[in-house]
Design a protein around this motif. Structure first.
Motif, PDB file in Angstrom:
ATOM      1  N   THR A 122      50.946  35.975  38.188  1.00  0.00           N
ATOM      2  CA  THR A 122      50.556  34.764  37.468  1.00  0.00           C
ATOM      3  C   THR A 122      51.517  34.500  36.323  1.00  0.00           C
ATOM      4  OG1 THR A 122      48.231  35.155  38.031  1.00  0.00           O
ATOM      5  CG2 THR A 122      48.674  33.606  36.254  1.00  0.00           C
ATOM      6  N   ALA A 157      47.173  21.398  33.790  1.00  0.00           N
ATOM      7  CA  ALA A 157      45.908  20.660  33.932  1.00  0.00           C
ATOM      8  C   ALA A 157      46.066  19.151  33.756  1.00  0.00           C
ATOM      9  CB  ALA A 157      44.881  21.205  32.946  1.00  0.00           C
ATOM     10  N   ALA A 184      38.813  32.688  39.767  1.00  0.00           N
ATOM     11  CA  ALA A 184      37.573  33.112  39.121  1.00  0.00           C
ATOM     12  C   ALA A 184      36.764  34.018  40.038  1.00  0.00           C
ATOM     13  CB  ALA A 184      36.749  31.892  38.717  1.00  0.00           C
ATOM     14  N   ILE A 243      42.095  36.882  33.521  1.00  0.00           N
ATOM     15  CA  ILE A 243      41.525  35.547  33.332  1.00  0.00           C
ATOM     16  C   ILE A 243      42.334  34.766  32.300  1.00  0.00           C
ATOM     17  CG2 ILE A 243      39.504  34.310  32.450  1.00  0.00           C
ATOM     18  CD1 ILE A 243      37.815  36.633  33.704  1.00  0.00           C
ATOM     19  N   ALA A 244      42.700  35.439  31.202  1.00  0.00           N
ATOM     20  CA  ALA A 244      43.453  34.764  30.147  1.00  0.00           C
ATOM     21  C   ALA A 244      44.823  34.305  30.636  1.00  0.00           C
ATOM     22  CB  ALA A 244      43.607  35.694  28.947  1.00  0.00           C
ATOM     23  N   ASP A 251      44.292  31.231  32.620  1.00  0.00           N
ATOM     24  CA  ASP A 251      43.921  30.104  31.754  1.00  0.00           C
ATOM     25  C   ASP A 251      45.135  29.539  31.023  1.00  0.00           C
ATOM     26  OD1 ASP A 251      41.295  30.361  32.526  1.00  0.00           O
ATOM     27  OD2 ASP A 251      40.633  31.395  30.700  1.00  0.00           O
ATOM     28  N   GLU A 252      46.053  30.424  30.610  1.00  0.00           N
ATOM     29  CA  GLU A 252      47.239  29.934  29.907  1.00  0.00           C
ATOM     30  C   GLU A 252      48.086  29.056  30.821  1.00  0.00           C
ATOM     31  OE1 GLU A 252      51.328  31.761  28.096  1.00  0.00           O
ATOM     32  OE2 GLU A 252      49.461  32.616  27.343  1.00  0.00           O
ATOM     33  N   ASP A 276      46.973  27.477  33.444  1.00  0.00           N
ATOM     34  CA  ASP A 276      46.146  26.299  33.695  1.00  0.00           C
ATOM     35  C   ASP A 276      46.405  25.237  32.626  1.00  0.00           C
ATOM     36  OD1 ASP A 276      43.875  24.477  33.992  1.00  0.00           O
ATOM     37  OD2 ASP A 276      42.915  26.051  35.177  1.00  0.00           O
ATOM     38  N   GLY A 277      46.548  25.685  31.386  1.00  0.00           N
ATOM     39  CA  GLY A 277      46.789  24.746  30.303  1.00  0.00           C
ATOM     40  C   GLY A 277      48.108  24.001  30.427  1.00  0.00           C
ATOM     41  N   ARG A 303      41.521  27.260  40.600  1.00  0.00           N
ATOM     42  CA  ARG A 303      40.579  27.706  39.571  1.00  0.00           C
ATOM     43  C   ARG A 303      39.418  28.488  40.176  1.00  0.00           C
ATOM     44  NH1 ARG A 303      40.332  22.000  36.138  1.00  0.00           N
ATOM     45  NH2 ARG A 303      42.061  22.472  34.703  1.00  0.00           N
TER      46      ARG A 303
END
Length: 294
Positions: A158, A32, A123, A21-22, A25-26, A28-29, A119
């Motif tokens: 990823t 985004a 998830a 997940i992390a 998310d990285e 994604d940042g 996303r």
């Protein structure tokens, strides 16, 4: 938890999925807040923009989720959807041009829709892997794998495609302890790296000693092995995901097996392709590796 002296220890399922997940998310940042021109930025994978990179991850998450939810039906569905595959052609499923087609189709979606879909898919995959029995054999394009191996492969991919995005944006990412998953996969796939190049996999062991992001030592293989590879964990991960030419990395081989492994190492299934050009040199042709990590 991992001890300071070894990267072989595997975190519990919650820790592994938290890392997955992390990693998402990285990345994604990084994407985004991109506008349309940002999503259209070319990446080191020829013909692939940032939108293609995210679309590929979303596409692979979708197929991973299908493998978890319908393992019995996955092989037939994959063969019906992918080109160049025939039933009974081996353990894996030949993807043909499906990877590029999937990325192209996803990249054409409106960018807010592509981002939202990626996303949601990643998830849901994490939740599905958390609910799957640890010893379940999940079908895939290559040999079946257990949920922990699928999660590790998703972290690797990823991170690798995130590197393509970071390179495209001129961003230098701070390495994290999540690199140990990628390094572990890179070590485990040594035999495959030789096989995919048409070479016999050497039986001799190789000791791999890496320095993690916080200065910790990670190691694999017998301490007394004559062959060894040493260097920063970040460089080794760039090596095994083929995101940098081996001559541009501070990874040092000792012994004939380690020396032969270094230029062909890869942690992902599929053909090796031409690899990345050495810094300062022009690529010799299309590099199919970057978009086809899976």
């Amino acid at each position: 938890m991992q001890t300071p002296s070894s990267a072989v220890d595997v975190p519990d399922r919650a820790g592994l999925l938290a890392d997955l997940i992390a990693e998402g998310d990285e990345l994604d940042g990084l994407v985004a807040e991109l506008d349309s021109s940002g999503w259209a930025t070319p990446t080191p994978a020829p013909g692939w923009t940032i939108a293609h990179q995210i679309a590929h991850l979303a596409w692979t998450d979708t197929w991973s989720l299908r493998a978890v939810r319908d393992p019995a039906g996955f092989p037939a569905a994959a063969r019906a959807s992918f080109t160049g595959a025939e039933p009974g052609s081996g353990d894996g499923i030949e993807l043909g041009g499906a990877v590029d087609l999937g990325a192209e189709a996803g990249a054409r979606r409106p960018h807010p829709e592509l981002l939202a879909g990626w996303r949601a898919g990643r998830a849901e995959l994490a939740r599905a892997l958390a609910r799957t029995a640890p010893d379940t054999r999940l079908p895939w394009m290559g040999p079946p794998m257990k949920p922990a191996s699928m999660a590790t492969a998703r972290i690797m991919e990823t991170w690798a495609h995130g590197q393509d995005v970071a390179d495209a944006l001129g961003v230098v990412r701070s390495p994290t302890a999540r690199l140990r998953h990628i390094a572990h996969l890179g070590v485990r796939t040594r035999g495959f790296a030789f096989t995919v190049h048409g070479l016999a996999a050497p039986a001799e062991p190789v000791r791999v000693e890496l320095t993690g992001p916080a200065g910790e030592s990670w190691s694999w293989g017998p301490a007394g092995a004559a062959d060894r590879i040493t260097g920063p964990a970040l460089d080794f991960c760039l090596l095994v995901t083929r995101r940098r030419h081996h001559a541009d990395l501070a990874v040092t081989p000792e012994g004939p097996v380690a020396t032969a492994w270094l230029p062909i190492a890869q942690a992902f299934a599929g053909p090796p392709g031409a690899g990345r050009a050495r810094r300062g040199q022009r690529p010799s042709g299309l590099d199919p590796l970057a978009p086809r990590v899976r």
